[in-house]
Design a protein around this motif. Structure first.
Motif, PDB file in Angstrom:
ATOM      1  N   LYS A 141      36.454  49.833  66.392  1.00 38.41           N
ATOM      2  CA  LYS A 141      36.403  49.049  67.451  1.00 38.41           C
ATOM      3  C   LYS A 141      35.948  49.789  68.543  1.00 38.41           C
ATOM      4  CE  LYS A 141      40.155  45.874  65.814  1.00 38.41           C
ATOM      5  NZ  LYS A 141      41.289  45.157  66.051  1.00 38.41           N
ATOM      6  N   THR A 142      35.183  49.179  69.545  1.00 39.03           N
ATOM      7  CA  THR A 142      34.766  49.796  70.659  1.00 39.03           C
ATOM      8  C   THR A 142      35.713  49.449  71.716  1.00 39.03           C
ATOM      9  OG1 THR A 142      32.434  49.595  70.239  1.00 39.03           O
ATOM     10  CG2 THR A 142      32.976  50.000  72.418  1.00 39.03           C
ATOM     11  N   THR A 143      36.243  50.251  72.520  1.00 40.95           N
ATOM     12  CA  THR A 143      37.080  50.145  73.699  1.00 40.95           C
ATOM     13  C   THR A 143      36.622  50.721  75.031  1.00 40.95           C
ATOM     14  OG1 THR A 143      38.528  52.064  73.465  1.00 40.95           O
ATOM     15  CG2 THR A 143      39.056  50.160  71.960  1.00 40.95           C
ATOM     16  N   LEU A 144      37.043  50.340  76.046  1.00 43.70           N
ATOM     17  CA  LEU A 144      36.611  51.073  77.569  1.00 43.70           C
ATOM     18  C   LEU A 144      37.304  52.398  77.660  1.00 43.70           C
ATOM     19  CD1 LEU A 144      37.095  47.769  79.802  1.00 43.70           C
ATOM     20  CD2 LEU A 144      35.084  48.676  78.962  1.00 43.70           C
ATOM     21  N   GLU A 145      38.180  52.709  76.667  1.00 38.73           N
ATOM     22  CA  GLU A 145      38.684  53.959  76.817  1.00 38.73           C
ATOM     23  C   GLU A 145      38.015  55.223  76.052  1.00 38.73           C
ATOM     24  OE1 GLU A 145      42.723  53.668  75.207  1.00 38.73           O
ATOM     25  OE2 GLU A 145      43.499  53.091  77.104  1.00 38.73           O
ATOM     26  N   ASP A 175      30.138  58.472  81.869  1.00 38.35           N
ATOM     27  CA  ASP A 175      29.316  57.123  82.300  1.00 38.35           C
ATOM     28  C   ASP A 175      28.954  56.582  80.943  1.00 38.35           C
ATOM     29  OD1 ASP A 175      27.163  55.464  82.858  1.00 38.35           O
ATOM     30  OD2 ASP A 175      27.186  56.252  84.875  1.00 38.35           O
ATOM     31  N   GLN A 176      29.534  55.416  80.531  1.00 37.13           N
ATOM     32  CA  GLN A 176      29.040  54.562  79.241  1.00 37.13           C
ATOM     33  C   GLN A 176      27.470  54.341  79.400  1.00 37.13           C
ATOM     34  OE1 GLN A 176      30.816  54.038  76.846  1.00 37.13           O
ATOM     35  NE2 GLN A 176      29.658  52.987  75.638  1.00 37.13           N
ATOM     36  N   ASP A 177      26.862  53.997  80.464  1.00 39.29           N
ATOM     37  CA  ASP A 177      25.599  53.543  80.451  1.00 39.29           C
ATOM     38  C   ASP A 177      24.633  54.648  80.311  1.00 39.29           C
ATOM     39  OD1 ASP A 177      23.608  51.444  81.155  1.00 39.29           O
ATOM     40  OD2 ASP A 177      22.977  52.749  82.678  1.00 39.29           O
ATOM     41  N   LYS A 178      25.047  56.003  80.810  1.00 36.38           N
ATOM     42  CA  LYS A 178      24.315  57.035  80.580  1.00 36.38           C
ATOM     43  C   LYS A 178      24.301  57.294  79.145  1.00 36.38           C
ATOM     44  CE  LYS A 178      23.966  58.998  85.334  1.00 36.38           C
ATOM     45  NZ  LYS A 178      24.473  60.036  86.172  1.00 36.38           N
ATOM     46  N   TYR A 179      25.378  57.525  78.487  1.00 36.60           N
ATOM     47  CA  TYR A 179      25.634  57.703  76.990  1.00 36.60           C
ATOM     48  C   TYR A 179      24.775  56.848  76.215  1.00 36.60           C
ATOM     49  CZ  TYR A 179      27.810  57.010  72.592  1.00 36.60           C
ATOM     50  OH  TYR A 179      28.055  56.585  71.021  1.00 36.60           O
ATOM     51  N   GLU A 235      33.272  56.399  67.903  1.00 39.82           N
ATOM     52  CA  GLU A 235      33.340  56.429  69.175  1.00 39.82           C
ATOM     53  C   GLU A 235      34.561  56.331  69.434  1.00 39.82           C
ATOM     54  OE1 GLU A 235      29.024  54.480  70.390  1.00 39.82           O
ATOM     55  OE2 GLU A 235      30.793  53.165  70.233  1.00 39.82           O
ATOM     56  N   TYR A 236      35.318  57.240  70.159  1.00 38.28           N
ATOM     57  CA  TYR A 236      36.853  57.155  70.286  1.00 38.28           C
ATOM     58  C   TYR A 236      37.237  58.003  71.628  1.00 38.28           C
ATOM     59  CZ  TYR A 236      35.488  61.846  68.281  1.00 38.28           C
ATOM     60  OH  TYR A 236      35.092  63.000  68.245  1.00 38.28           O
ATOM     61  N   LYS A 237      38.511  58.009  71.836  1.00 28.89           N
ATOM     62  CA  LYS A 237      38.872  58.512  73.288  1.00 28.89           C
ATOM     63  C   LYS A 237      39.329  60.116  72.636  1.00 28.89           C
ATOM     64  CE  LYS A 237      43.092  58.306  76.442  1.00 28.89           C
ATOM     65  NZ  LYS A 237      44.400  57.880  76.802  1.00 28.89           N
ATOM     66  N   LYS A 238      39.004  60.829  73.669  1.00 29.78           N
ATOM     67  CA  LYS A 238      39.102  62.414  73.686  1.00 29.78           C
ATOM     68  C   LYS A 238      40.685  62.829  73.432  1.00 29.78           C
ATOM     69  CE  LYS A 238      38.374  66.640  76.193  1.00 29.78           C
ATOM     70  NZ  LYS A 238      37.887  67.235  77.425  1.00 29.78           N
ATOM     71  N   GLY A 239      40.734  63.542  72.566  1.00 28.98           N
ATOM     72  CA  GLY A 239      42.275  64.196  72.225  1.00 28.98           C
ATOM     73  C   GLY A 239      42.442  65.209  73.364  1.00 28.98           C
ATOM     74  N   ILE A 240      43.844  65.339  73.635  1.00 21.39           N
ATOM     75  CA  ILE A 240      44.428  66.406  74.565  1.00 21.39           C
ATOM     76  C   ILE A 240      44.525  67.770  73.868  1.00 21.39           C
ATOM     77  CG2 ILE A 240      46.145  67.110  76.292  1.00 21.39           C
ATOM     78  CD1 ILE A 240      46.713  64.020  76.534  1.00 21.39           C
ATOM     79  N   MET A 241      43.900  68.883  74.282  1.00 19.52           N
ATOM     80  CA  MET A 241      43.949  70.207  73.885  1.00 19.52           C
ATOM     81  C   MET A 241      45.469  70.840  74.318  1.00 19.52           C
ATOM     82  SD  MET A 241      42.380  72.638  72.293  1.00 19.52           S
ATOM     83  CE  MET A 241      40.619  72.304  72.546  1.00 19.52           C
ATOM     84  N   PRO A 242      46.205  71.300  73.453  1.00 14.17           N
ATOM     85  CA  PRO A 242      47.401  71.981  73.651  1.00 14.17           C
ATOM     86  C   PRO A 242      47.285  73.057  74.245  1.00 14.17           C
ATOM     87  CG  PRO A 242      46.885  72.267  71.278  1.00 14.17           C
ATOM     88  CD  PRO A 242      45.980  71.304  71.781  1.00 14.17           C
ATOM     89  N   ILE A 299      25.424  64.303  79.558  1.00 15.34           N
ATOM     90  CA  ILE A 299      26.574  64.419  78.425  1.00 15.34           C
ATOM     91  C   ILE A 299      26.819  65.739  77.893  1.00 15.34           C
ATOM     92  CG2 ILE A 299      26.582  63.548  76.085  1.00 15.34           C
ATOM     93  CD1 ILE A 299      26.144  61.571  78.141  1.00 15.34           C
ATOM     94  N   ASN A 300      28.180  65.908  77.857  1.00 13.30           N
ATOM     95  CA  ASN A 300      28.510  67.376  77.363  1.00 13.30           C
ATOM     96  C   ASN A 300      28.711  67.530  76.051  1.00 13.30           C
ATOM     97  OD1 ASN A 300      29.587  70.231  77.534  1.00 13.30           O
ATOM     98  ND2 ASN A 300      31.820  69.134  77.742  1.00 13.30           N
ATOM     99  N   LEU A 301      28.135  68.630  75.364  1.00 11.22           N
ATOM    100  CA  LEU A 301      27.913  68.744  73.865  1.00 11.22           C
ATOM    101  C   LEU A 301      29.143  69.776  73.831  1.00 11.22           C
ATOM    102  CD1 LEU A 301      25.239  67.530  74.594  1.00 11.22           C
ATOM    103  CD2 LEU A 301      24.433  69.022  72.437  1.00 11.22           C
ATOM    104  N   THR A 302      30.071  69.403  72.983  1.00 13.89           N
ATOM    105  CA  THR A 302      31.366  70.069  72.727  1.00 13.89           C
ATOM    106  C   THR A 302      31.312  70.846  71.426  1.00 13.89           C
ATOM    107  OG1 THR A 302      32.416  68.428  72.135  1.00 13.89           O
ATOM    108  CG2 THR A 302      32.866  68.963  74.407  1.00 13.89           C
ATOM    109  N   LYS A 303      30.708  70.364  70.398  1.00 16.31           N
ATOM    110  CA  LYS A 303      30.478  71.009  69.374  1.00 16.31           C
ATOM    111  C   LYS A 303      29.117  70.905  68.439  1.00 16.31           C
ATOM    112  CE  LYS A 303      32.797  71.430  64.726  1.00 16.31           C
ATOM    113  NZ  LYS A 303      32.904  72.831  64.910  1.00 16.31           N
ATOM    114  N   ILE A 304      28.531  71.841  68.165  1.00 18.25           N
ATOM    115  CA  ILE A 304      27.214  71.655  67.211  1.00 18.25           C
ATOM    116  C   ILE A 304      27.433  72.129  65.837  1.00 18.25           C
ATOM    117  CG2 ILE A 304      24.582  71.952  67.096  1.00 18.25           C
ATOM    118  CD1 ILE A 304      24.633  72.187  69.938  1.00 18.25           C
ATOM    119  N   GLN A 305      27.365  71.608  64.742  1.00 18.16           N
ATOM    120  CA  GLN A 305      27.711  72.263  63.340  1.00 18.16           C
ATOM    121  C   GLN A 305      26.553  71.762  62.759  1.00 18.16           C
ATOM    122  OE1 GLN A 305      30.597  73.972  62.166  1.00 18.16           O
ATOM    123  NE2 GLN A 305      28.869  74.206  60.780  1.00 18.16           N
ATOM    124  N   SER A 306      26.006  72.774  62.182  1.00 20.10           N
ATOM    125  CA  SER A 306      24.809  72.548  61.211  1.00 20.10           C
ATOM    126  C   SER A 306      25.155  72.454  59.763  1.00 20.10           C
ATOM    127  CB  SER A 306      23.514  73.640  61.167  1.00 20.10           C
ATOM    128  OG  SER A 306      24.160  74.737  60.848  1.00 20.10           O
TER     129      SER A 306
END
Length: 276
Positions: A185-189, A245-249, A268-275, A218-225
């Motif tokens: 489900k798409t959410t604003l979060e 920014d959702q529009d830019k995405y 599409e989801y909410k980013k997790g918090i890094m310990p 847009i920040n690329l946090t991981k690239i895996q081939s």
């Protein structure tokens, strides 16, 4: 009550991750022997969700799990990061100086190789399907010349003694787990997306796609081939995007679609918090 499949048994890091993600909810954990079985449980509607490891800060990515996600068309709806502390576990009264074998998950062994090479270099390393399962088997065997590697809760559940705490090589050791289901489900979060795409096998094709995301901040946090089966020297690229920014995405995805041969949004989801 949600039913959640994991690879492993009670006391495993997978169970810890599931309980952390669903900390405010009542869930039933369904134990599975393999990652494939865990995702099949979702595919066959035997469970609602699956929590599955996808990468570790020391051992790297679990490439097979990327393939399982696509094979079963599962959607990512969340992620959770778990700090991993590895302990050397043995049956009560056992002498760590007399270890002949160490049984654990291959990722756990890899994360602790510096300690093993220094303190138990003669020990035979035997890979098991998960850390908690290895601990349970050790308890049942009552062997005093065998050690395993696991977390504190595992030692308590299976009545093993912690002979050495924190034996992982990197103390900033964490594992990232994905929360998977059949529909999302798409959410604003939502502020993070995982995509998979293929582009032409020619000079600059990948760079052209990645440049699009930079243009839209847009920040690329991981690239895996991942190698494409049956297509030598061709790869699919799994990329994690973070955005404010959702529009830019949305504009970036729309433009990227015109520069690839195929593109799938895995979730599409909410980013997790890094310990910390």
């Amino acid at each position: 009550m949600k039913r959640v499949s994991i690879q492993g048994i009670k006391g495993s890091f997978h169970e810890d991750a599931a309980l952390k993600y669903f900390k405010n909810e009542e869930v039933e954990i369904v134990e599975c022997k393999t990652f494939k079985q865990a995702v099949e449980m979702v595919d066959k509607d035997h469970v609602d969700l699956c929590v599955m490891a996808i990468e570790n800060s020391i051992a790297g990515s679990l490439l097979g799990n990327y393939s399982l996600m696509r094979q079963y068309h599962l959607r990512i709806i969340g992620e959770v990061y778990l700090h991993i502390e590895m302990n050397l576990l043995m049956n009560k009264g056992a002498d760590p100086q007399k270890i002949k074998e160490i049984h654990s998950h291959p990722i756990a062994l890899k994360q602790c190789m510096e300690y093993i090479e220094k303190h138990a270099q003669e020990a035979i390393l035997l890979e098991k399907s998960d850390t908690a399962g290895a601990a349970k088997a050790l308890m049942e065997s009552k062997r005093t010349d065998v050690a395993t590697i696991g977390n504190t809760r595992t030692s308590e559940l299976y009545e093993l003694e912690i002979k050495e705490k924190g034996i992982e090589t990197n103390k900033r050791n964490y594992t990232r787990f994905l929360v998977l289901t059949k529909q999302s489900k798409t959410t604003l979060e939502n502020n993070k997306t995982s995509i998979c795409f293929e582009c032409g096998h020619y000079h600059g094709s990948l760079a052209n796609v990645l440049k699009i995301f930079s243009e839209y901040e847009i920040n690329l946090t991981k690239i895996q081939s991942i190698p494409i089966l049956g297509k030598p020297e061709e790869y699919s690229f799994h990329v994690d995007l973070e955005y404010l920014d959702q529009d830019k995405y949305e504009k970036a995805i729309h433009k990227a679609l015109k520069n690839v041969s195929s593109l799938s949004i895995l979730g599409e989801y909410k980013k997790g918090i890094m310990p910390r």
